[in-house]
Design a protein around this motif. Structure first.
Motif, PDB file in Angstrom:
ATOM      1  N   ASN A 191      56.885  49.097  20.699  1.00 56.65           N
ATOM      2  CA  ASN A 191      57.354  49.568  21.996  1.00 56.65           C
ATOM      3  C   ASN A 191      56.523  48.948  23.137  1.00 56.65           C
ATOM      4  OD1 ASN A 191      58.036  51.164  24.320  1.00 56.65           O
ATOM      5  ND2 ASN A 191      58.779  52.755  22.923  1.00 56.65           N
ATOM      6  N   ALA A 192      57.188  48.129  23.953  1.00 53.61           N
ATOM      7  CA  ALA A 192      56.487  47.456  25.053  1.00 53.61           C
ATOM      8  C   ALA A 192      55.962  48.450  26.091  1.00 53.61           C
ATOM      9  CB  ALA A 192      57.409  46.433  25.713  1.00 53.61           C
ATOM     10  N   LEU A 193      56.632  49.595  26.228  1.00 54.50           N
ATOM     11  CA  LEU A 193      56.145  50.630  27.144  1.00 54.50           C
ATOM     12  C   LEU A 193      54.759  51.116  26.711  1.00 54.50           C
ATOM     13  CD1 LEU A 193      59.322  52.781  27.835  1.00 54.50           C
ATOM     14  CD2 LEU A 193      57.805  51.866  29.594  1.00 54.50           C
ATOM     15  N   TYR A 194      54.604  51.335  25.417  1.00 52.30           N
ATOM     16  CA  TYR A 194      53.302  51.788  24.916  1.00 52.30           C
ATOM     17  C   TYR A 194      52.255  50.675  25.012  1.00 52.30           C
ATOM     18  CZ  TYR A 194      56.207  55.511  22.953  1.00 52.30           C
ATOM     19  OH  TYR A 194      57.099  56.545  22.787  1.00 52.30           O
ATOM     20  N   ALA A 195      52.718  49.438  24.810  1.00 50.94           N
ATOM     21  CA  ALA A 195      51.796  48.306  24.923  1.00 50.94           C
ATOM     22  C   ALA A 195      51.239  48.195  26.343  1.00 50.94           C
ATOM     23  CB  ALA A 195      52.504  47.011  24.534  1.00 50.94           C
ATOM     24  N   ALA A 196      52.010  48.683  27.325  1.00 54.22           N
ATOM     25  CA  ALA A 196      51.584  48.598  28.726  1.00 54.22           C
ATOM     26  C   ALA A 196      50.654  49.731  29.134  1.00 54.22           C
ATOM     27  CB  ALA A 196      52.810  48.601  29.636  1.00 54.22           C
ATOM     28  N   LEU A 197      50.549  50.782  28.321  1.00 53.87           N
ATOM     29  CA  LEU A 197      49.814  51.973  28.740  1.00 53.87           C
ATOM     30  C   LEU A 197      48.346  51.695  29.056  1.00 53.87           C
ATOM     31  CD1 LEU A 197      51.236  54.799  26.435  1.00 53.87           C
ATOM     32  CD2 LEU A 197      51.581  54.500  28.901  1.00 53.87           C
ATOM     33  N   ASP A 198      47.664  50.964  28.180  1.00 55.30           N
ATOM     34  CA  ASP A 198      46.245  50.691  28.409  1.00 55.30           C
ATOM     35  C   ASP A 198      46.043  49.895  29.698  1.00 55.30           C
ATOM     36  OD1 ASP A 198      45.481  52.038  26.153  1.00 55.30           O
ATOM     37  OD2 ASP A 198      45.260  50.246  24.912  1.00 55.30           O
ATOM     38  N   ASP A 199      46.969  48.968  29.964  1.00 57.96           N
ATOM     39  CA  ASP A 199      46.868  48.185  31.198  1.00 57.96           C
ATOM     40  C   ASP A 199      47.065  49.073  32.419  1.00 57.96           C
ATOM     41  OD1 ASP A 199      46.456  45.967  29.652  1.00 57.96           O
ATOM     42  OD2 ASP A 199      48.482  45.157  29.904  1.00 57.96           O
ATOM     43  N   LEU A 200      48.001  49.991  32.352  1.00 56.11           N
ATOM     44  CA  LEU A 200      48.253  50.893  33.469  1.00 56.11           C
ATOM     45  C   LEU A 200      47.048  51.802  33.729  1.00 56.11           C
ATOM     46  CD1 LEU A 200      51.960  51.837  32.726  1.00 56.11           C
ATOM     47  CD2 LEU A 200      51.136  50.645  34.771  1.00 56.11           C
ATOM     48  N   VAL A 201      46.428  52.251  32.667  1.00 60.64           N
ATOM     49  CA  VAL A 201      45.237  53.098  32.824  1.00 60.64           C
ATOM     50  C   VAL A 201      44.110  52.300  33.464  1.00 60.64           C
ATOM     51  CG1 VAL A 201      43.420  54.337  31.574  1.00 60.64           C
ATOM     52  CG2 VAL A 201      45.836  54.688  30.972  1.00 60.64           C
ATOM     53  N   TRP A 202      43.928  51.050  33.024  1.00 59.13           N
ATOM     54  CA  TRP A 202      42.872  50.215  33.610  1.00 59.13           C
ATOM     55  C   TRP A 202      43.139  49.967  35.087  1.00 59.13           C
ATOM     56  CZ3 TRP A 202      42.481  45.429  35.991  1.00 59.13           C
ATOM     57  CH2 TRP A 202      41.177  44.939  36.138  1.00 59.13           C
ATOM     58  N   ILE A 203      44.375  49.666  35.434  1.00 57.74           N
ATOM     59  CA  ILE A 203      44.743  49.437  36.840  1.00 57.74           C
ATOM     60  C   ILE A 203      44.489  50.697  37.659  1.00 57.74           C
ATOM     61  CG2 ILE A 203      46.732  49.070  38.376  1.00 57.74           C
ATOM     62  CD1 ILE A 203      47.790  47.142  36.152  1.00 57.74           C
ATOM     63  N   ARG A 204      44.790  51.849  37.089  1.00 57.56           N
ATOM     64  CA  ARG A 204      44.564  53.110  37.800  1.00 57.56           C
ATOM     65  C   ARG A 204      43.086  53.391  38.014  1.00 57.56           C
ATOM     66  NH1 ARG A 204      45.551  58.395  34.441  1.00 57.56           N
ATOM     67  NH2 ARG A 204      43.520  57.662  33.668  1.00 57.56           N
ATOM     68  N   ASP A 205      42.266  53.080  37.030  1.00 59.26           N
ATOM     69  CA  ASP A 205      40.877  53.542  37.046  1.00 59.26           C
ATOM     70  C   ASP A 205      39.856  52.528  37.539  1.00 59.26           C
ATOM     71  OD1 ASP A 205      41.803  55.916  36.052  1.00 59.26           O
ATOM     72  OD2 ASP A 205      41.230  55.502  33.975  1.00 59.26           O
ATOM     73  N   TYR A 206      40.170  51.228  37.487  1.00 60.03           N
ATOM     74  CA  TYR A 206      39.142  50.239  37.830  1.00 60.03           C
ATOM     75  C   TYR A 206      38.823  50.267  39.321  1.00 60.03           C
ATOM     76  CZ  TYR A 206      36.360  46.084  38.263  1.00 60.03           C
ATOM     77  OH  TYR A 206      35.321  45.228  38.551  1.00 60.03           O
ATOM     78  N   ARG A 207      37.552  50.114  39.642  1.00 57.73           N
ATOM     79  CA  ARG A 207      37.102  50.046  41.034  1.00 57.73           C
ATOM     80  C   ARG A 207      36.372  48.722  41.262  1.00 57.73           C
ATOM     81  NH1 ARG A 207      40.230  53.341  40.726  1.00 57.73           N
ATOM     82  NH2 ARG A 207      40.144  55.567  41.289  1.00 57.73           N
ATOM     83  N   PHE A 208      36.852  47.938  42.183  1.00 56.16           N
ATOM     84  CA  PHE A 208      36.214  46.657  42.493  1.00 56.16           C
ATOM     85  C   PHE A 208      34.852  46.898  43.139  1.00 56.16           C
ATOM     86  CE2 PHE A 208      40.618  45.450  42.025  1.00 56.16           C
ATOM     87  CZ  PHE A 208      40.543  44.204  41.406  1.00 56.16           C
ATOM     88  N   GLU A 209      33.891  46.080  42.771  1.00 58.23           N
ATOM     89  CA  GLU A 209      32.491  46.328  43.129  1.00 58.23           C
ATOM     90  C   GLU A 209      32.194  46.068  44.607  1.00 58.23           C
ATOM     91  OE1 GLU A 209      30.141  43.959  40.527  1.00 58.23           O
ATOM     92  OE2 GLU A 209      30.573  45.173  38.739  1.00 58.23           O
TER      93      GLU A 209
END
Length: 356
Positions: A191-209
């Protein structure tokens, strides 16, 4: 000064009454070109971009660009007035494009008229640009190669006549997560939707330094997601759109490269061209503004500055919060104050030549 304010308001009323939605600005450009020529000033035109140059232009002098755009967004459905019918009530002019950025457009032109009454230590180019609201290919990008060398620019976007000395850039990313199709009833495929989940979480949580004191952090938001064709087919692709707003401490290119290294999805930028911009606090124009009691700030909204290869700042009448909203307006006294402020700022100003 009242003469110039009256003419600015009359010109703005004509522009409001002439629909100029992005990519359909010919009639508004005709009005600007005709009005400028009626003042005895020579004009140049490329597509719907119109400009004029101070009569005492000298290639050995530095050059200041005064810029604002003639196009507007489409009127939203919640207008209670007629967006293309300019009306003045209690010193307030209502109409689409009055605030964004008709006020700056007409005020800068009147200020140039006053400044050109005697020689300055610098040249002036006034440019009414098209397609700003869509960053279109036939907007300022088409005019820039044809302009004289420019050293610094003032963009008349609505800032309450406070100087926006930095502006965030914009980059739109298209992400594609890959899977493998299969029958949902049997749990087949990947499922490509599930494959995208980790990327979506990273995009949500990452903070540029790198955090800018003027613009704050570079931020990114996943804003659109599409996957699947029907309920019983496991999707083999998931498409995500990410909106990225860069501060002046990052280039769009390095941010895109960094994101691509940290996610599993394919990552492609639609364009790198809308970069962040800033002008040093010690620039003579900024210093003079501060001496006039103005407060520099960083702007989160995009303008034609993003496409300018020279130093620039935003300074214009009106309020950015009114832009793109129903019943848009500009106050007459804001236009008058803008003309006076531009003249006070720029008369006998020292403009630095930008190193090439």
């Amino acid at each position: 000064m009242s003469k110039y304010t009256d003419e600015a308001v009359a010109l703005l009323q004509r522009l409001i009454a002439t629909p100029s939605i992005s990519r359909d600005e010919k009639s508004a450009a005709d009005i600007m070109q005709g009005y400028i020529e009626s003042l005895g000033m020579k004009t140049w035109r490329e597509a719907n971009n119109v400009w004029t140059v101070s009569p005492w232009f000298d290639e050995n002098k530095p050059t200041l660009l005064l810029n604002a755009h003639i196009d507007t967004v489409k009127p939203v459905s919640s207008w209670t007035r007629k967006p293309f019918e300019p009306t003045i009530e209690d010193g307030t002019l209502y109409g689409l494009g009055s605030n964004d950025c008709g006020g700056g457009l007409v005020s800068l032109l009147q200020a140039m008229r006053i400044l050109c009454q005697h020689k300055q230590q610098y040249n002036i180019v006034y440019l009414a640009s098209a397609e700003e609201e869509v960053s279109g290919k036939d907007g300022i990008s088409r005019a820039i190669p044809l302009l004289p060398h420019v050293d610094v620019a003032i963009v008349g976007e609505p800032t309450g006549m406070q100087p926006a000395i930095a502006e965030k850039g914009l980059m739109v990313l298209d992400l594609t997560a890959h899977g493998k199709s299969g029958h949902a009833a049997r749990g087949e495929g990947i499922n490509a939707l599930y494959a995208a989940l980790d990327d979506l979480v990273w995009i949500r949580d990452y903070r540029f330094e790198r955090v800018s004191p003027l613009l704050g952090p570079t931020i990114m938001n996943a804003t659109v997601i599409n996957a699947g064709t029907q309920h019983n087919v496991v999707p083999d692709e998931c498409h995500i759109i990410v909106d990225v707003r860069t501060n002046e401490l990052y280039t769009n290119e390095e941010v895109c490269e960094f994101i691509a290294k940290n996610i599993q999805s394919d990552c492609k930028a639609r364009s790198y061209r809308l970069h962040s911009s800033h002008i040093p606090v010690d620039h003579p124009i900024v210093q003079r503004l501060m001496a006039m009691g103005k407060t520099p700030f960083g702007s989160p909204t995009l303008s034609d500055q993003a496409l300018m290869p020279w130093q620039s700042l935003k300074l214009g009448p009106g309020d950015s919060a009114r832009s793109h909203s129903a019943d848009e307006y500009i106050r007459i006294n804001e236009i008058n104050d803008a003309i006076e402020t531009y003249v006070e700022l720029l008369d006998k100003q020292v403009i630095l030549k930008q190193q090439t």
